[in-house]
Scaffold this motif. Sequence first.
Motif, short mmCIF file in Angstrom:
data_model
loop_
_atom_site.label_atom_id
_atom_site.label_comp_id
_atom_site.label_asym_id
_atom_site.label_seq_id
_atom_site.Cartn_x
_atom_site.Cartn_y
_atom_site.Cartn_z
N ILE A 113 -81.46 41.71 36.19
CA ILE A 113 -82.35 41.71 37.34
C ILE A 113 -82.55 40.28 37.82
CG2 ILE A 113 -83.54 43.83 36.70
CD1 ILE A 113 -85.88 42.05 35.69
N ARG A 114 -82.88 40.16 39.09
CA ARG A 114 -83.23 38.87 39.69
C ARG A 114 -84.70 38.93 40.03
NH1 ARG A 114 -80.03 35.30 41.86
NH2 ARG A 114 -78.38 36.82 42.21
N ILE A 115 -85.42 37.86 39.68
CA ILE A 115 -86.82 37.73 40.07
C ILE A 115 -86.92 36.54 40.99
CG2 ILE A 115 -89.20 37.40 39.31
CD1 ILE A 115 -88.44 38.62 36.63
N GLY A 116 -87.39 36.77 42.20
CA GLY A 116 -87.44 35.69 43.19
C GLY A 116 -86.04 35.31 43.60
N GLU A 117 -85.85 34.04 43.87
CA GLU A 117 -84.56 33.55 44.35
C GLU A 117 -83.63 33.08 43.24
OE1 GLU A 117 -83.56 33.64 47.59
OE2 GLU A 117 -85.45 34.69 47.98
N GLU A 118 -84.19 32.65 42.11
CA GLU A 118 -83.38 31.94 41.11
C GLU A 118 -83.19 32.65 39.78
OE1 GLU A 118 -84.75 27.41 41.90
OE2 GLU A 118 -86.31 28.75 41.15
N VAL A 119 -84.21 33.27 39.28
CA VAL A 119 -84.23 33.72 37.89
C VAL A 119 -83.46 35.02 37.70
CG1 VAL A 119 -85.74 34.46 36.00
CG2 VAL A 119 -86.37 32.51 37.42
N ILE A 120 -82.59 35.02 36.68
CA ILE A 120 -81.84 36.22 36.33
C ILE A 120 -82.12 36.53 34.86
CG2 ILE A 120 -79.56 37.27 36.05
CD1 ILE A 120 -78.62 35.52 38.39
N LEU A 121 -82.54 37.78 34.63
CA LEU A 121 -82.79 38.26 33.27
C LEU A 121 -81.82 39.38 32.94
CD1 LEU A 121 -86.70 38.65 33.33
CD2 LEU A 121 -85.36 36.62 32.69
N GLU A 122 -81.47 39.46 31.67
CA GLU A 122 -80.71 40.59 31.16
C GLU A 122 -81.67 41.39 30.29
OE1 GLU A 122 -76.51 41.20 28.95
OE2 GLU A 122 -77.89 39.79 27.99
N ILE A 123 -81.91 42.65 30.67
CA ILE A 123 -82.83 43.49 29.93
C ILE A 123 -82.13 43.93 28.64
CG2 ILE A 123 -84.26 45.55 29.96
CD1 ILE A 123 -85.09 43.36 32.01
N LEU A 156 -80.89 34.57 31.57
CA LEU A 156 -79.54 34.11 31.89
C LEU A 156 -79.55 32.91 32.83
CD1 LEU A 156 -77.71 37.53 32.40
CD2 LEU A 156 -77.88 36.13 30.32
N MET A 157 -80.52 32.87 33.74
CA MET A 157 -80.64 31.75 34.67
C MET A 157 -82.12 31.47 34.91
SD MET A 157 -79.13 31.19 38.53
CE MET A 157 -77.47 31.40 37.92
N GLY A 158 -82.51 30.25 34.67
CA GLY A 158 -83.90 29.87 34.84
C GLY A 158 -84.24 29.47 36.26
N GLY A 159 -85.49 29.07 36.43
CA GLY A 159 -86.00 28.66 37.74
C GLY A 159 -87.50 28.88 37.77
N THR A 160 -88.03 29.01 38.95
CA THR A 160 -89.45 29.24 39.12
C THR A 160 -89.69 30.66 39.61
OG1 THR A 160 -89.81 26.91 39.64
CG2 THR A 160 -91.54 28.45 40.31
N ILE A 161 -90.66 31.32 39.00
CA ILE A 161 -91.08 32.64 39.46
C ILE A 161 -92.53 32.57 39.90
CG2 ILE A 161 -89.42 34.00 38.14
CD1 ILE A 161 -91.62 34.48 36.05
N ARG A 162 -92.88 33.43 40.85
CA ARG A 162 -94.24 33.45 41.38
C ARG A 162 -94.71 34.89 41.51
NH1 ARG A 162 -91.17 29.76 43.70
NH2 ARG A 162 -91.91 27.61 43.80
N VAL A 163 -96.02 35.09 41.30
CA VAL A 163 -96.59 36.41 41.54
C VAL A 163 -96.27 36.78 42.99
CG1 VAL A 163 -98.78 37.66 41.78
CG2 VAL A 163 -98.40 36.16 39.80
N GLY A 164 -95.81 38.00 43.18
CA GLY A 164 -95.41 38.47 44.50
C GLY A 164 -93.91 38.44 44.72
N ASP A 165 -93.16 37.76 43.84
CA ASP A 165 -91.70 37.72 43.97
C ASP A 165 -91.11 39.12 43.87
OD1 ASP A 165 -91.46 34.98 44.27
OD2 ASP A 165 -90.78 34.61 42.22
N GLN A 166 -89.99 39.31 44.58
CA GLN A 166 -89.24 40.56 44.48
C GLN A 166 -88.51 40.61 43.14
OE1 GLN A 166 -86.54 41.09 47.75
NE2 GLN A 166 -88.09 42.19 48.93
#
Length: 175
Positions: A113-123, A156-166
């Motif tokens: 999944i992608r959270i916001g523009e940058e962050v990618i997580l593998e569940i 998998l990929m870091g960055g900044t996440i914010r409340v309200g991000d898709q």
Amino acid sequence: MAFPFVGNSSSAIGQLLATLPQTGRLEWIGLRPVRREPLLSVPEATVETDRHLAGDHARPRPGGKRQVTLIQHEHLAAVAGYLGHPSPIDPGRLRRNLSVSGINLLSLKNRRIRIGEEVILEITGECHPCSRMEEELGPGGYNAMRGHGGLTARILMGGTIRVGDQVQVITDEPQ
């Protein structure tokens, strides 16, 4: 929406499992600066690739499957209902890092999944409740959380996440 069912039933199930058009929303971010202390609700966080959320006491090993934890935001009301509470449980009490609404988290197992523009997580799997739920929620807390503990993920990929991000499923490119 109709699905073209071709081949055997396992391919039909595969098609259904692959169909996840929803977009979720990051509702809450929590950090635990000190072990066994309450989580701090924050409006944004830095996610470190293959590590953890900056400012969280947990130091999972690189490549670990539990670098960040997520919980279904809609389940906060269900857990409260099982315990007889009139309003949803505060996500910080459940000791998870992220609360996500609008997308069925359980359907994301083994997906990215992608959270916001940058962050990618593998569940990577389910995050089952622990005995701390009795301590935090009172008698019955453990059983109220069964089936509602959320998921674990690798960063998998870091960055900044914010409340309200898709929160979006990353679909694999056709081979």
